[in-house]
Design an enzyme around this catalytic site. Structure first.
Site, short mmCIF file in Angstrom:
data_model
loop_
_atom_site.label_atom_id
_atom_site.label_comp_id
_atom_site.label_asym_id
_atom_site.label_seq_id
_atom_site.Cartn_x
_atom_site.Cartn_y
_atom_site.Cartn_z
N ASP A 45 -11.98 3.41 -0.40
CA ASP A 45 -10.66 3.05 0.14
C ASP A 45 -10.00 4.23 0.83
O ASP A 45 -9.44 4.11 1.92
CB ASP A 45 -9.74 2.58 -0.99
CG ASP A 45 -10.38 1.48 -1.80
OD1 ASP A 45 -11.43 0.97 -1.38
OD2 ASP A 45 -9.82 1.14 -2.86
N ARG A 104 -7.11 -1.24 3.83
CA ARG A 104 -8.42 -1.53 4.39
C ARG A 104 -8.94 -2.86 3.87
O ARG A 104 -8.49 -3.39 2.85
CB ARG A 104 -9.42 -0.43 4.05
CG ARG A 104 -9.71 -0.28 2.55
CD ARG A 104 -10.94 -1.02 2.09
NE ARG A 104 -11.13 -0.98 0.65
CZ ARG A 104 -10.72 -1.92 -0.18
NH1 ARG A 104 -10.07 -2.98 0.26
NH2 ARG A 104 -10.94 -1.83 -1.49
P1 NG1 Z 1 -9.47 -2.24 -4.51
O1 NG1 Z 1 -9.79 -3.64 -4.23
O2 NG1 Z 1 -8.69 -1.60 -3.42
O3 NG1 Z 1 -8.79 -2.02 -5.79
C1 NG1 Z 1 -11.61 -1.08 -5.67
C2 NG1 Z 1 -11.89 0.40 -5.65
C3 NG1 Z 1 -12.93 0.79 -4.59
C4 NG1 Z 1 -14.17 -0.08 -4.72
C5 NG1 Z 1 -13.77 -1.57 -4.76
C6 NG1 Z 1 -14.94 -2.48 -4.98
C7 NG1 Z 1 -9.80 1.55 -6.28
C8 NG1 Z 1 -8.69 2.39 -5.80
N1 NG1 Z 1 -10.67 1.15 -5.35
O4 NG1 Z 1 -10.89 -1.44 -4.51
O5 NG1 Z 1 -13.25 2.15 -4.69
O6 NG1 Z 1 -14.91 0.27 -5.85
O7 NG1 Z 1 -12.80 -1.83 -5.76
O8 NG1 Z 1 -15.89 -2.34 -3.99
O9 NG1 Z 1 -9.90 1.28 -7.44
MG MG Z 2 -6.34 -0.17 -5.09
#
Ligand code: NG1
Ligand code: MG
Length: 532
Positions: free
Chosen positions: A227, A63
């Site tokens: 996510d 996403r």
């Molecule tokens: P990503 O960039 O996919 O690691 C993380 C968190 C989200 C959200 C975003 C900031 C995980 C799996 N996901 O996303 O839940 O907090 O950062 O908006 O750690």
């Molecule tokens: Mg992640």
């Protein structure tokens, strides 16, 4: 419910994960050719490796987050959309049971990129799935999906439920560590695969999402639920408004027709932010700071001893929980029912935070513990024991200010989407309003939440100079990907600017160059494809 204004929000998209009968149920027309080739080679390889055909494929996409950054774990709504890149697990359960040790079942898992992700074979005891989160091992994501799915299956079928053995071949196209949520795609497709392999004819989207959220924490990141929700619930052509309270809900949100037409460009910074390494000073620390800010504001602004709702946030005390409690108590003492809009409540909270949390250089454990009226040991036990963090001072002011203002920007963005542009011949003013909110998010991420990095800042500045309406980091930040709202007629100019001002200065392989920039349309969420 603090979001009455967004009318359709209650009608959530609950229901079973769709079973696709052809790839056109999953991908847009322009992606079909490439995807058909990829799926064919996945299924052929499966046959070669395991000497039998796959029975089904479980699929979950990555996403991009449009707006609402670092607020999901404070339980404020966010607006992501699924992308085409995804995680595919081809599966067969036709594994001779004599293959596994007594009291165990067998998991064989291979990856189409086997040089990078070596094949593993596990004998797993019926009653427990061990995951060593201290070892960075690609199959941990599968195991965490497995563990979560088995918990659900045991709830449904009893504690002595015996999981099936599985043979798996994985193909993931979401770049890892790039802010496009490869992990959530992998965990939710794994959990989905396990459910289907164990005979579940239908898999409920809400159940799958909730278990994927909890499962991913087993791999060592204290994440929110954006996510996994985006990966499971998304519908082709729409962004997804995800809210977490009073319970998880998702609603498809379409973008109005604009002129000039808008596209989303996703640009890699090629700075890899590894949460497992930097969690204690970056991601997990932010989660802790937000929870501490909620507890602090509660202690100062609410009557002594006011309990915050024990909600589903990672640390169980959230800024959103404080928000709700604060205004509920206000209304209660005024003897009135809600009159303030959520927007004005958030504005009020920004002002209150500026007054209440006035120490700009942060708060020590001792200072916070004194206000919460607990010992430093108790503070550590409640807030920093499950996921280690490294900090002398906690920047409660900055973190709360970002969260409240970002939650407000999500609402503003949503109301723009719901309003539709006034002048349909020329929507450039409307486009600029949407983009302006994204730019404000980037400023706040950079200066207040401190989760950007120079490279992302450069990509954003360069895009804006070349015609982007709004540019910002997406996902956790500290590297990874950026997202840009660009009018269709400026896409070329923006790409050229990046090449000239950024990518040409890096030492990139052809493959990296190819993957650096994606024009992304909102894609569909999780699906099961039954082979034959
Ligand atoms: P990503 O960039 O996919 O690691 C993380 C968190 C989200 C959200 C975003 C900031 C995980 C799996 N996901 O996303 O839940 O907090 O950062 O908006 O750690
Ligand atoms: Mg992640």
């Amino acid at each position: 419910d603090i979001y009455p204004r967004t009318g359709g929000y209650q009608s959530n998209m609950a229901g079973p994960v769709p079973v696709a009968s052809s790839l056109s149920d999953i991908y847009t027309i322009d992606a079909l050719g490439t995807q058909a080739k990829r799926w064919n080679s996945l299924l052929t390889r499966f046959q070669t490796i395991y000497g039998q055909p796959a029975e089904f494929v479980a699929r979950s996409p990555g996403r991009v987050n449009i707006i609402g950054e670092h607020i999901d774990y404070s339980l404020y709504p966010v607006l992501p959309m699924a992308i085409t890149a995804d995680s595919l697990l081809a599966v067969s359960t036709n594994v001779a049971s004599s293959n596994a040790k007594e009291g165990h079942y067998k998991i064989k898992i291979a990856n189409v990129q086997d040089a990078k992700f070596p094949t593993h074979e596990f004998d797993i005891p019926y009653d427990a799935v061990d995951i060593d989160a201290t070892v960075h091992e690609w199959t941990n994501y599968f195991k965490s999906g497995l563990r979560g799915a088995l918990e659900l299956l045991r709830k449904k079928h009893g504690a002595d439920f015996k999981p099936k053995s599985m043979q798996i071949l994985m193909d993931g196209t979401v770049p890892a560590g790039g802010g496009l949520s490869s992990s959530a795609a992998f965990v939710s497709s794994s959990a989905l695969a396990v459910m289907v392999a164990n005979g579940e004819k239908t898999v409920d989207k809400t159940e799958l999402t909730e278990l994927a959220i909890v499962s991913e924490r087993a791999v060592g990141v204290n994440s929110g639920g954006m996510d996994q929700s985006a990966s499971v619930f998304s519908e082709r052509g729409s962004a997804l408004f995800v809210s977490f309270t009073p319970s998880l809900k998702a609603r498809a949100v379409s973008f109005p027709k604009t002129n000039p037409e808008l596209t989303f460009l996703i640009a890699q910074s090629f700075v890899t932010a590894d949460k497992f390494v930097t969690g204690p000073i970056h991601y997990n620390l932010r989660v802790v700071e937000c929870s501490l800010a909620a507890a602090y504001l509660n202690a100062v602004l609410n009557p002594p001893g006011t309990p915050l709702p024990s909600d589903a946030s990672p640390l169980s005390v959230s800024l959103h929980g404080f928000h709700e409690t604060f205004f509920a108590l206000q209304e209660h003492s005024a003897g009135a029912t809600s009159s303030k809009s959520t927007e004005s409540q958030l504005e009020e909270l920004v002002a209150l935070t500026e007054k209440t949390l006035d120490k700009k250089d942060g708060y020590t454990r001792e200072e916070i513990a004194a206000v919460l009226n607990i010992s430093v040991d108790e503070l550590d036990k409640q807030f920093t024991s499950r996921f280690p963090v490294r900090a002398e001072k906690f920047k409660l002011r900055q973190r709360a200010l970002h969260v409240f203002s970002e939650a407000l920007r999500v609402l503003k963005f949503m109301s723009l989407l719901e309003q539709q542009p006034a002048n349909t011949d020329d929507t450039s003013e409307y486009n600029a309003q949407l983009g302006g909110l994204l730019n404000q998010t980037q400023d706040s991420c950079r200066d207040v939440y401190e989760c950007s990095c120079n490279e992302i800042d450069e990509l954003c500045a360069s895009a804006r100079r070349a015609g982007s309406y709004g540019s910002r980091l997406t996902g956790a930040g500290w590297g990874g990907c950026s997202v840009h709202l660009v009018p269709a007629d400026k896409v070329k100019a923006v790409k050229e600017a990046w090449e000239r001002e950024y990518y040409s200065k890096l030492d990139l392989t052809d493959e990296q160059k190819e993957a650096a920039v994606v024009v992304s349309k909102p894609g569909s969420g999780s699906a099961v494809y039954l082979v034959e």
